[in-house]
Design a protein around this motif. Structure first.
Motif, PDB file in Angstrom:
ATOM      1  N   ASP A 190      47.296  37.647  41.626  1.00 29.40           N
ATOM      2  CA  ASP A 190      45.864  37.856  41.512  1.00 29.40           C
ATOM      3  C   ASP A 190      45.577  39.339  41.701  1.00 29.40           C
ATOM      4  OD1 ASP A 190      43.110  37.678  41.535  1.00 29.40           O
ATOM      5  OD2 ASP A 190      42.989  36.659  43.465  1.00 29.40           O
ATOM      6  N   ARG A 191      44.947  39.963  40.720  1.00 24.32           N
ATOM      7  CA  ARG A 191      44.600  41.383  40.818  1.00 24.32           C
ATOM      8  C   ARG A 191      43.105  41.596  41.059  1.00 24.32           C
ATOM      9  NH1 ARG A 191      49.431  42.198  41.878  1.00 24.32           N
ATOM     10  NH2 ARG A 191      50.819  43.287  40.456  1.00 24.32           N
ATOM     11  N   THR A 194      41.151  38.983  37.070  1.00 24.37           N
ATOM     12  CA  THR A 194      42.321  39.489  36.351  1.00 24.37           C
ATOM     13  C   THR A 194      43.593  39.040  37.055  1.00 24.37           C
ATOM     14  OG1 THR A 194      41.077  41.422  35.619  1.00 24.37           O
ATOM     15  CG2 THR A 194      43.475  41.572  35.488  1.00 24.37           C
ATOM     16  N   TYR A 199      48.023  38.908  36.780  1.00 27.13           N
ATOM     17  CA  TYR A 199      49.154  39.728  36.358  1.00 27.13           C
ATOM     18  C   TYR A 199      50.378  38.832  36.351  1.00 27.13           C
ATOM     19  CZ  TYR A 199      52.937  43.138  36.521  1.00 27.13           C
ATOM     20  OH  TYR A 199      54.081  43.835  36.255  1.00 27.13           O
ATOM     21  N   ALA A 215      41.577  33.486  37.045  1.00 24.63           N
ATOM     22  CA  ALA A 215      41.759  34.600  36.112  1.00 24.63           C
ATOM     23  C   ALA A 215      41.187  34.260  34.740  1.00 24.63           C
ATOM     24  CB  ALA A 215      43.235  34.964  35.999  1.00 24.63           C
ATOM     25  N   ARG A 221      41.580  36.863  32.395  1.00 23.39           N
ATOM     26  CA  ARG A 221      42.441  37.725  31.587  1.00 23.39           C
ATOM     27  C   ARG A 221      43.719  37.959  32.382  1.00 23.39           C
ATOM     28  NH1 ARG A 221      38.851  40.424  34.117  1.00 23.39           N
ATOM     29  NH2 ARG A 221      37.231  40.035  32.612  1.00 23.39           N
ATOM     30  N   VAL A 222      44.753  38.355  31.670  1.00 24.42           N
ATOM     31  CA  VAL A 222      46.030  38.620  32.327  1.00 24.42           C
ATOM     32  C   VAL A 222      46.599  39.923  31.780  1.00 24.42           C
ATOM     33  CG1 VAL A 222      47.347  37.183  30.707  1.00 24.42           C
ATOM     34  CG2 VAL A 222      48.287  37.644  32.960  1.00 24.42           C
ATOM     35  N   ARG A 223      47.219  40.673  32.679  1.00 24.15           N
ATOM     36  CA  ARG A 223      47.841  41.950  32.334  1.00 24.15           C
ATOM     37  C   ARG A 223      49.335  41.889  32.600  1.00 24.15           C
ATOM     38  NH1 ARG A 223      44.617  47.249  33.460  1.00 24.15           N
ATOM     39  NH2 ARG A 223      43.073  46.892  31.855  1.00 24.15           N
ATOM     40  N   TYR A 237      48.949  39.399  23.379  1.00 23.24           N
ATOM     41  CA  TYR A 237      48.750  40.595  24.205  1.00 23.24           C
ATOM     42  C   TYR A 237      48.553  41.815  23.320  1.00 23.24           C
ATOM     43  CZ  TYR A 237      49.993  38.078  28.398  1.00 23.24           C
ATOM     44  OH  TYR A 237      49.984  37.193  29.443  1.00 23.24           O
ATOM     45  N   THR A 265      46.301  48.189  26.260  1.00 25.22           N
ATOM     46  CA  THR A 265      44.986  48.582  26.788  1.00 25.22           C
ATOM     47  C   THR A 265      44.740  50.078  26.635  1.00 25.22           C
ATOM     48  OG1 THR A 265      45.834  49.042  29.001  1.00 25.22           O
ATOM     49  CG2 THR A 265      45.098  46.769  28.552  1.00 25.22           C
ATOM     50  N   GLU A 323      47.271  43.440  27.728  1.00 22.92           N
ATOM     51  CA  GLU A 323      46.342  42.452  28.295  1.00 22.92           C
ATOM     52  C   GLU A 323      45.989  41.429  27.230  1.00 22.92           C
ATOM     53  OE1 GLU A 323      42.923  43.596  31.017  1.00 22.92           O
ATOM     54  OE2 GLU A 323      41.836  43.113  29.166  1.00 22.92           O
ATOM     55  N   GLU A 326      43.141  37.816  26.888  1.00 21.34           N
ATOM     56  CA  GLU A 326      42.171  36.909  27.494  1.00 21.34           C
ATOM     57  C   GLU A 326      42.837  35.552  27.684  1.00 21.34           C
ATOM     58  OE1 GLU A 326      38.960  37.886  28.392  1.00 21.34           O
ATOM     59  OE2 GLU A 326      39.711  39.859  27.822  1.00 21.34           O
TER      60      GLU A 326
END
Length: 176
Positions: free
Chosen positions: A79-80, A84, A86, A119, A121-123, A142, A145, A172, A174
């Motif tokens: 969890d960022r 968001t 990761y 989340a 979105r994910v990075r 992906y 960014t 990144e 969605e």
């Protein structure tokens, strides 16, 4: 890929996790698969202490993939904040790569990031030198960014660089 069970890692899994992650990223064993970093880095990818720290952190988890009683894959989720997530440390046993397990772990990671951390979105962060891997992530939705992250030169815990131009590209997507 059939007969795969995905579950959260436990402290008892750390030795197997360490072996799997090292085999997927470093050394000659990693060259049996397509995700090796052996041409970029020597030394370790992680260590048991780092894995224990991840398991102790409520904002992170390691999902593991098992076939029978054999650990064959894992993925770190985190969890960022600000909706968001990761993921990193995606590892599949080198002899099983290109068989769909990596995609299965990414999908499980996406689900867990939505369910556990909310989340949207994910990075991820990827070495730009790994063009094939970046293309695989692009096929999974992906996109870059425009951000980059420095490689932690001087910290052998992250590996021993074999070149002086290492950094990460942030990608990144969605989450539905």
């Amino acid at each position: 890929m059939t007969d795969i069970v995905i579950r959260d890692a436990a402290a008892a899994d750390i030795p197997a996790l360490h072996r799997l992650i090292e085999s997927a990223y470093r050394g000659e064993a990693s060259r049996a698969g397509w995700t090796t970093e052996a041409d970029l880095l020597d030394g370790q990818r992680t260590d048991p202490e780092d894995l224990a720290d991840i398991l102790a952190d409520p904002a992170q988890a390691l999902l593991t993939a098992w076939r029978d009683n054999e650990l064959v894959g894992c993925i770190l989720i985190a969890d960022r904040g600000a909706a968001t997530g990761y993921f990193g440390m995606l590892s599949v046993s080198p002899t099983l790569q290109a068989g769909g397990l990596g995609r299965m772990l990414v999908e499980a990671g996406h689900d867990a990031l939505r369910e556990r951390f909310g989340a949207l979105r994910v990075r991820i962060s990827v070495f730009p030198q790994r063009e094939t891997l970046m293309a695989w992530y692009q096929r999974l939705g992906y996109g870059p960014t425009g951000e980059t992250l420095p490689f932690p030169y001087g910290n052998p815990r992250f590996g021993l660089p074999l070149r002086d131009d290492l950094h990460f590209v942030v990608m990144e997507r969605e989450l539905a």
